[in-house]
Design a protein around this motif. Structure first.
Motif, PDB file in Angstrom:
ATOM      1  N   ALA A 167      -1.325 -17.424   1.432  1.00  0.00           N
ATOM      2  CA  ALA A 167      -1.902 -16.077   1.454  1.00  0.00           C
ATOM      3  C   ALA A 167      -0.845 -15.027   1.167  1.00  0.00           C
ATOM      4  CB  ALA A 167      -2.561 -15.818   2.813  1.00  0.00           C
ATOM      5  N   ALA A 168       0.365 -15.244   1.690  1.00  0.00           N
ATOM      6  CA  ALA A 168       1.441 -14.288   1.443  1.00  0.00           C
ATOM      7  C   ALA A 168       1.812 -14.243  -0.035  1.00  0.00           C
ATOM      8  CB  ALA A 168       2.673 -14.652   2.280  1.00  0.00           C
ATOM      9  N   ALA A 169       1.816 -15.415  -0.682  1.00  0.00           N
ATOM     10  CA  ALA A 169       2.119 -15.458  -2.111  1.00  0.00           C
ATOM     11  C   ALA A 169       1.063 -14.736  -2.917  1.00  0.00           C
ATOM     12  CB  ALA A 169       2.247 -16.910  -2.572  1.00  0.00           C
ATOM     13  N   THR A 170      -0.201 -14.860  -2.512  1.00  0.00           N
ATOM     14  CA  THR A 170      -1.288 -14.159  -3.190  1.00  0.00           C
ATOM     15  C   THR A 170      -1.146 -12.662  -3.046  1.00  0.00           C
ATOM     16  OG1 THR A 170      -2.754 -16.020  -2.781  1.00  0.00           O
ATOM     17  CG2 THR A 170      -3.775 -13.912  -3.346  1.00  0.00           C
ATOM     18  N   ASP A 171      -0.805 -12.202  -1.820  1.00  0.00           N
ATOM     19  CA  ASP A 171      -0.623 -10.763  -1.594  1.00  0.00           C
ATOM     20  C   ASP A 171       0.538 -10.226  -2.421  1.00  0.00           C
ATOM     21  OD1 ASP A 171      -2.693 -10.878   0.139  1.00  0.00           O
ATOM     22  OD2 ASP A 171      -1.455 -10.958   1.958  1.00  0.00           O
ATOM     23  N   THR A 172       1.604 -11.024  -2.554  1.00  0.00           N
ATOM     24  CA  THR A 172       2.771 -10.576  -3.300  1.00  0.00           C
ATOM     25  C   THR A 172       2.449 -10.395  -4.778  1.00  0.00           C
ATOM     26  OG1 THR A 172       4.232 -11.738  -1.764  1.00  0.00           O
ATOM     27  CG2 THR A 172       5.146 -11.134  -3.916  1.00  0.00           C
ATOM     28  N   SER A 173       1.694 -11.343  -5.335  1.00  0.00           N
ATOM     29  CA  SER A 173       1.338 -11.234  -6.746  1.00  0.00           C
ATOM     30  C   SER A 173       0.334 -10.123  -7.001  1.00  0.00           C
ATOM     31  CB  SER A 173       0.760 -12.568  -7.230  1.00  0.00           C
ATOM     32  OG  SER A 173      -0.400 -12.903  -6.478  1.00  0.00           O
ATOM     33  N   ALA A 174      -0.503  -9.829  -5.997  1.00  0.00           N
ATOM     34  CA  ALA A 174      -1.525  -8.790  -6.158  1.00  0.00           C
ATOM     35  C   ALA A 174      -0.922  -7.402  -6.062  1.00  0.00           C
ATOM     36  CB  ALA A 174      -2.629  -8.962  -5.121  1.00  0.00           C
ATOM     37  N   ALA A 175       0.196  -7.257  -5.343  1.00  0.00           N
ATOM     38  CA  ALA A 175       0.795  -5.940  -5.152  1.00  0.00           C
ATOM     39  C   ALA A 175       2.278  -6.009  -5.458  1.00  0.00           C
ATOM     40  CB  ALA A 175       0.563  -5.451  -3.716  1.00  0.00           C
ATOM     41  N   PRO A 176       2.639  -6.124  -6.748  1.00  0.00           N
ATOM     42  CA  PRO A 176       4.048  -6.277  -7.102  1.00  0.00           C
ATOM     43  C   PRO A 176       4.893  -5.058  -6.789  1.00  0.00           C
ATOM     44  CG  PRO A 176       2.695  -5.929  -9.071  1.00  0.00           C
ATOM     45  CD  PRO A 176       1.751  -6.114  -7.932  1.00  0.00           C
ATOM     46  N   GLY A 177       4.272  -3.882  -6.690  1.00  0.00           N
ATOM     47  CA  GLY A 177       5.048  -2.674  -6.429  1.00  0.00           C
ATOM     48  C   GLY A 177       5.266  -2.397  -4.968  1.00  0.00           C
ATOM     49  N   ALA A 178       4.624  -3.159  -4.082  1.00  0.00           N
ATOM     50  CA  ALA A 178       4.765  -2.906  -2.656  1.00  0.00           C
ATOM     51  C   ALA A 178       6.127  -3.361  -2.176  1.00  0.00           C
ATOM     52  CB  ALA A 178       3.665  -3.625  -1.876  1.00  0.00           C
ATOM     53  N   GLU A 179       6.672  -2.679  -1.185  1.00  0.00           N
ATOM     54  CA  GLU A 179       7.980  -3.015  -0.649  1.00  0.00           C
ATOM     55  C   GLU A 179       7.915  -4.374   0.027  1.00  0.00           C
ATOM     56  OE1 GLU A 179      11.320  -1.268   2.462  1.00  0.00           O
ATOM     57  OE2 GLU A 179       9.502  -0.129   1.986  1.00  0.00           O
ATOM     58  N   GLY A 180       8.812  -5.254  -0.337  1.00  0.00           N
ATOM     59  CA  GLY A 180       8.813  -6.581   0.235  1.00  0.00           C
ATOM     60  C   GLY A 180       7.656  -7.422  -0.237  1.00  0.00           C
ATOM     61  N   GLY A 181       6.882  -6.943  -1.213  1.00  0.00           N
ATOM     62  CA  GLY A 181       5.765  -7.716  -1.745  1.00  0.00           C
ATOM     63  C   GLY A 181       4.507  -7.603  -0.918  1.00  0.00           C
ATOM     64  N   GLN A 182       4.548  -6.901   0.229  1.00  0.00           N
ATOM     65  CA  GLN A 182       3.382  -6.792   1.085  1.00  0.00           C
ATOM     66  C   GLN A 182       3.207  -5.341   1.525  1.00  0.00           C
ATOM     67  OE1 GLN A 182       3.688  -9.504   4.345  1.00  0.00           O
ATOM     68  NE2 GLN A 182       3.518 -11.329   3.079  1.00  0.00           N
ATOM     69  N   LYS A 183       1.982  -4.926   1.632  1.00  0.00           N
ATOM     70  CA  LYS A 183       1.664  -3.577   2.091  1.00  0.00           C
ATOM     71  C   LYS A 183       1.247  -3.619   3.544  1.00  0.00           C
ATOM     72  CE  LYS A 183      -1.419   0.332   1.235  1.00  0.00           C
ATOM     73  NZ  LYS A 183      -2.558   0.831   0.449  1.00  0.00           N
ATOM     74  N   LYS A 184       1.912  -2.839   4.366  1.00  0.00           N
ATOM     75  CA  LYS A 184       1.586  -2.806   5.784  1.00  0.00           C
ATOM     76  C   LYS A 184       0.347  -1.958   6.013  1.00  0.00           C
ATOM     77  CE  LYS A 184       6.282  -3.508   7.519  1.00  0.00           C
ATOM     78  NZ  LYS A 184       7.355  -2.960   8.379  1.00  0.00           N
ATOM     79  N   GLU A 185      -0.560  -2.484   6.797  1.00  0.00           N
ATOM     80  CA  GLU A 185      -1.778  -1.761   7.128  1.00  0.00           C
ATOM     81  C   GLU A 185      -1.849  -1.565   8.638  1.00  0.00           C
ATOM     82  OE1 GLU A 185      -3.847  -0.466   5.093  1.00  0.00           O
ATOM     83  OE2 GLU A 185      -3.279  -1.397   3.192  1.00  0.00           O
ATOM     84  N   PRO A 186      -2.304  -0.399   9.096  1.00  0.00           N
ATOM     85  CA  PRO A 186      -2.422  -0.174  10.541  1.00  0.00           C
ATOM     86  C   PRO A 186      -3.536  -1.024  11.136  1.00  0.00           C
ATOM     87  CG  PRO A 186      -3.397   1.647   9.328  1.00  0.00           C
ATOM     88  CD  PRO A 186      -2.732   0.766   8.305  1.00  0.00           C
ATOM     89  N   PRO A 187      -3.342  -1.566  12.341  1.00  0.00           N
ATOM     90  CA  PRO A 187      -4.365  -2.421  12.939  1.00  0.00           C
ATOM     91  C   PRO A 187      -5.540  -1.654  13.535  1.00  0.00           C
ATOM     92  CG  PRO A 187      -2.491  -2.250  14.400  1.00  0.00           C
ATOM     93  CD  PRO A 187      -2.104  -1.539  13.140  1.00  0.00           C
ATOM     94  N   TYR A 188      -5.391  -0.344  13.738  1.00  0.00           N
ATOM     95  CA  TYR A 188      -6.437   0.432  14.412  1.00  0.00           C
ATOM     96  C   TYR A 188      -6.592   1.766  13.699  1.00  0.00           C
ATOM     97  CZ  TYR A 188      -8.972   2.508  18.384  1.00  0.00           C
ATOM     98  OH  TYR A 188      -9.913   3.108  19.196  1.00  0.00           O
ATOM     99  N   THR A 189      -7.796   2.078  13.246  1.00  0.00           N
ATOM    100  CA  THR A 189      -8.079   3.321  12.535  1.00  0.00           C
ATOM    101  C   THR A 189      -9.277   4.003  13.166  1.00  0.00           C
ATOM    102  OG1 THR A 189      -7.258   2.381  10.465  1.00  0.00           O
ATOM    103  CG2 THR A 189      -8.637   4.345  10.302  1.00  0.00           C
TER     104      THR A 189
END
Length: 213
Positions: A167-189
């Motif tokens: 799953a991490a590899a998929t996220d990295t390929s989907a968001a190549p411009g994100a820092e560290g290859g992954q975009k942090k999302e808040p758990p509570y909105t």
């Protein structure tokens, strides 16, 4: 805004804390584990309220610590729907109006949810509501430190638990411009709107990045 939630957890007390009062050691471990963290579908944990029950303690082979099943109540930030909250404007940016609740600062009201028509004053670095009257338009500035009142309309919990390698590899390929290859999302909105003036105002609890499972 705050509720006492009943929880159950197994608490580990290391040997060097055996000389302390048992309840004090339990309370310290619970606050160390839960305070300032988001529990999925529960809310933002603040502090321990009380301990309601202590079950038997066990020491397992290879581990000198005691393990105790604890029943307790914890103070949680979890506004109910239609609750009205009051915060203070921390600062303004192109992203919107940033609001603080005192114990939490990362609250953002995006431009599309401000009173319309609204514009961003680059020189003053504030948002301005161009209020229309019979005498013409008046600029009302959203200055730093001013109180702002809003109503909770909905809430969204996001499971931010770690993902597997695939799953991490998929996220990295989907968001190549994100820092560290992954975009942090808040758990509570929280989805909110300003009373009678703002429709679909959103603010996001972004400071808490940890999720307790």
């Amino acid at each position: 805004m705050f509720v006492a939630v009943e929880m159950v957890d197994t608490v580990r007390i290391p040997p060097w804390n055996f000389q302390r009062q048992f309840n004090e050691a339990i309370a310290e471990e619970l606050n160390k584990k839960l305070a300032n963290k988001v529990v999925y579908q529960v809310g933002l944990c603040i502090c321990l309220y009380d301990i309601t029950k202590l079950e038997d303690s066990y020491i397992f082979p290879g581990d000198g610590a005691s393990h105790t099943k604890v029943h307790f109540r914890y103070v949680v930030f979890h506004p109910f729907l239609d609750e009205i909250l009051v915060g203070k404007i921390k600062y303004c940016s192109q992203e919107g109006v940033h609001v603080s609740l005192g114990f939490f600062d990362d609250i953002v009201i995006p431009p599309e949810s401000l009173q319309q028509p609204a514009k961003f004053d680059e020189a003053e670095q504030v948002w301005v509501w161009e209020y229309e009257t019979d005498e013409g338009a008046h600029d009302l500035y959203m200055d730093q430190g001013e109180d702002i009142r809003f109503r909770v309309t909905d809430e969204v919990f996001l499971d931010t638990s770690p993902t597997g390698p695939s799953a991490a590899a998929t996220d990295t390929s989907a968001a190549p411009g994100a820092e560290g290859g992954q975009k942090k999302e808040p758990p509570y909105t929280l989805l909110v709107r300003r009373r009678s003036l703002i429709e679909n105002t959103y603010f996001t609890l972004q400071k808490i990045e940890l999720l307790l499972l």
